[in-house]
Design an enzyme around this catalytic site. Structure first.
Site, PDB file in Angstrom:
ATOM      1  N   HIS A 258       0.835  -1.210   0.000  1.00 45.11           N
ATOM      2  CA  HIS A 258       0.000   0.000   0.000  1.00 45.11           C
ATOM      3  C   HIS A 258       0.860   1.246   0.000  1.00 45.11           C
ATOM      4  O   HIS A 258       2.050   1.219   0.320  1.00 45.11           O
ATOM      5  CB  HIS A 258      -0.892   0.025   1.243  1.00 45.11           C
ATOM      6  CG  HIS A 258      -0.108   0.243   2.510  1.00 45.11           C
ATOM      7  ND1 HIS A 258       0.646  -0.758   3.102  1.00 45.11           N
ATOM      8  CD2 HIS A 258       0.077   1.353   3.255  1.00 45.11           C
ATOM      9  CE1 HIS A 258       1.231  -0.265   4.171  1.00 45.11           C
ATOM     10  NE2 HIS A 258       0.914   1.006   4.293  1.00 45.11           N
ATOM     11  N   ASP A 260       0.517   4.929   1.947  1.00 45.76           N
ATOM     12  CA  ASP A 260      -0.286   5.542   3.008  1.00 45.76           C
ATOM     13  C   ASP A 260      -1.072   6.706   2.405  1.00 45.76           C
ATOM     14  O   ASP A 260      -0.467   7.562   1.753  1.00 45.76           O
ATOM     15  CB  ASP A 260       0.617   6.056   4.133  1.00 45.76           C
ATOM     16  CG  ASP A 260       1.373   4.928   4.827  1.00 45.76           C
ATOM     17  OD1 ASP A 260       2.489   5.170   5.326  1.00 45.76           O
ATOM     18  OD2 ASP A 260       0.841   3.803   4.831  1.00 45.76           O
ATOM     19  N   HIS A 314       4.838   0.270   0.128  1.00 43.27           N
ATOM     20  CA  HIS A 314       5.511  -0.552   1.137  1.00 43.27           C
ATOM     21  C   HIS A 314       4.560  -1.616   1.680  1.00 43.27           C
ATOM     22  O   HIS A 314       3.360  -1.609   1.385  1.00 43.27           O
ATOM     23  CB  HIS A 314       6.041   0.338   2.278  1.00 43.27           C
ATOM     24  CG  HIS A 314       5.007   1.185   2.936  1.00 43.27           C
ATOM     25  ND1 HIS A 314       4.393   2.269   2.321  1.00 43.27           N
ATOM     26  CD2 HIS A 314       4.436   1.101   4.160  1.00 43.27           C
ATOM     27  CE1 HIS A 314       3.532   2.819   3.148  1.00 43.27           C
ATOM     28  NE2 HIS A 314       3.529   2.132   4.263  1.00 43.27           N
ATOM     29  N   ARG A 324       6.341  -9.015  16.329  1.00 46.81           N
ATOM     30  CA  ARG A 324       6.950  -7.772  15.852  1.00 46.81           C
ATOM     31  C   ARG A 324       6.041  -6.603  16.191  1.00 46.81           C
ATOM     32  O   ARG A 324       4.815  -6.747  16.190  1.00 46.81           O
ATOM     33  CB  ARG A 324       7.169  -7.851  14.340  1.00 46.81           C
ATOM     34  CG  ARG A 324       7.728  -6.583  13.732  1.00 46.81           C
ATOM     35  CD  ARG A 324       8.042  -6.724  12.256  1.00 46.81           C
ATOM     36  NE  ARG A 324       8.519  -5.445  11.744  1.00 46.81           N
ATOM     37  CZ  ARG A 324       7.750  -4.568  11.096  1.00 46.81           C
ATOM     38  NH1 ARG A 324       6.451  -4.865  10.875  1.00 46.81           N
ATOM     39  NH2 ARG A 324       8.236  -3.422  10.665  1.00 46.81           N
TER      40      ARG A 324
END
Ligand SMILES: C=C1C[C@]23C[C@H]1CC[C@H]2[C@]1(C)CCC[C@@](C)(C(=O)O)[C@H]1[C@@H]3C(=O)O
Ligand SMILES: O=C(O)CCC(=O)C(=O)O
Ligand SMILES: [Fe+2]
Length: 396
Positions: A258, A260, A314, A324
């Site tokens: 995507h 942002d 990203h 994570r």
């Protein structure tokens, strides 16, 4: 459920079959119980992503993105013109190409970043029913989400998120700061600590964002204060991401590919690694650096630069064995401000060349919350939607 479109046009069906070990929620929605799911060897089909999104995901030797780390120290003090010139050049090159760079000597206290990580599990290690009570409401950005299972029915991200809004308090200093007030209201007065940690964290992120806005303005050749002024009264979004380990990590994604839709993203990832950026026609892993902040150009800033700077594509992959976490601050302008590039970036020999019509962040946010799943094509889909629904749109 409102119609949620995405570029894979799979029509939404009611989310989540019982296979997913999810619990019935009092309002009939399902939730993703990561504590159970992460122990399972089978992966519910809703979490399996298309091969095009998983591209070269499983190769462990994925090439790192070799980009200069921009030292903000000299730029912030203003005493080092050579450092400023280097920073400006690196920012320009990165943003013209892929919209990603990292900064060090950014001025954010490392102990504050550590405290923000220490508080993440206050939310994500809560009992499931408590997390459910914090679920984001339809059409809102604030609150808890488990795999966005209340919003989507396929390509579910293997993550839990907690998001909330931030803007500086109006002048009256006696009102409780916004983030402190939010946490008190949802968790109670016993949770003052998390509220103050994230209040301070958002304040620090705001400071860094305005420094970056000056750097971006200089690198674009526009007035140094142009973007600082545009964003200084902005309302931004803070998001904590928690990615459980997944035994079938090669078949799913923590956050799918995507851009942002926001303006600028300031992200800190823990030492596990998983952030990947698409550049030079391939996915690159981003090596975690505890002293660095990751900066992504978002769709709204791409429009504010009239398309000169690229919105960073990203994704986040998940780990087979390790959990994570990432802290993501999304910089946004005040919702009613008109997103329009400065004249210097519009006028060309052939007259005015606008690449995007005027819009507001309020409209784009509403689009991603209620009509479209943000992905690699959000801005162009939004513009098509906007122009078709408001044909008199201002391109001039
Ligand atoms: C305005 C926003 C929508 C998302 C959070 C902020 C900026 C990034 C967006 C997002 C992360 C892009 C990928 C898809 C998404 C649904 C997610 O995986 O969380 C997006 C966020 C959202 O709609 O909640
Ligand atoms: O967690 C990460 O590394 C990326 C998260 C992200 O891109 C997002 O939340 O928008
Ligand atoms: Fe992102």
């Amino acid at each position: 459920m409102s119609l949620i479109m995405d570029s894979s046009t799979s029509p939404p069906i009611n989310p989540l079959c019982p296979l997913m070990d999810v619990k019935d929620h009092e309002n009939g929605a399902f939730v993703f119980d990561s504590a159970l799911l992460q122990k399972q060897t089978s992966l519910p089909s809703e979490f399996i992503w298309p091969l095009r999104d998983l591209a070269n995901h499983s190769s462990t030797t994925r090439e790192e993105l070799k980009e200069p780390i921009i030292d903000l120290g000299g730029f912030i003090t203003g005493e080092n013109n050579a450092a400023t010139a280097r920073a400006v050049e690196h920012v320009r090159e990165a943003c013209l190409n892929h919209g990603f760079f990292q900064v060090t000597n950014h001025g954010v206290d490392v102990n504050l970043i550590r405290a923000a990580y220490d508080e993440i599990d206050t939310i994500f290690k809560m009992p499931l029913d408590k997390k459910l009570s914090l679920c984001r409401k339809p059409g809102c950005i604030s609150g808890y989400s488990g795999a966005h299972a209340d919003r989507y029915s396929s390509k579910l991200p293997w993550k839990e998120t907690f998001s909330f809004g931030y803007h500086e308090n109006d002048d009256d200093h006696d009102s409780e700061p916004m983030v402190v007030n939010y946490f008190n209201s949802i968790l109670g007065e016993d949770f003052q600590r998390i509220g103050w940690v994230y209040q301070r964290y958002c304040e620090a992120m705001k400071e860094v964002s305005l420094v970056i806005m000056e750097l971006l303005a200089i690198s674009l050749g526009v007035d140094r204060l142009h973007y600082r002024k545009f964003f200084e009264d902005g309302s931004s979004i803070m998001r904590c991401n928690y990615y459980p380990p997944c035994k079938k990590s090669g078949l799913t994604l923590g956050t799918g590919p995507h851009c942002d839709p926001t303006s600028l993203t300031i992200l800190h990832q823990d030492q596990v690694g998983g952030l990947e950026v698409f550049a030079n026609n391939q996915w690159h892993s981003i090596r975690p650096r505890p002293d660095a902040l990751v900066i992504n150009i978002g769709d709204t800033f791409m429009a504010l630069s009239n398309g000169k700077y690229k919105s960073c594509l990203h994704r986040a992959v998940v780990n087979r064995d390790k959990e994570r976490r990432s802290l993501v601050y999304f910089v946004c302008p005040r919702e009613d401000k008109v997103v329009r590039p400065p004249k210097d970036l519009v006028c060309g020999e052939l007259g005015t060349l606008r690449n995007y019509p005027d819009f507001t962040w309020s409209d784009l946010l509403e689009f991603t919350l209620n009509h479209y799943r943000a992905d690699v094509a959000t801005l162009q889909s939004f513009i098509q939607w906007l122009v078709s629904s408001k044909p008199s749109n201002n391109f001039k």
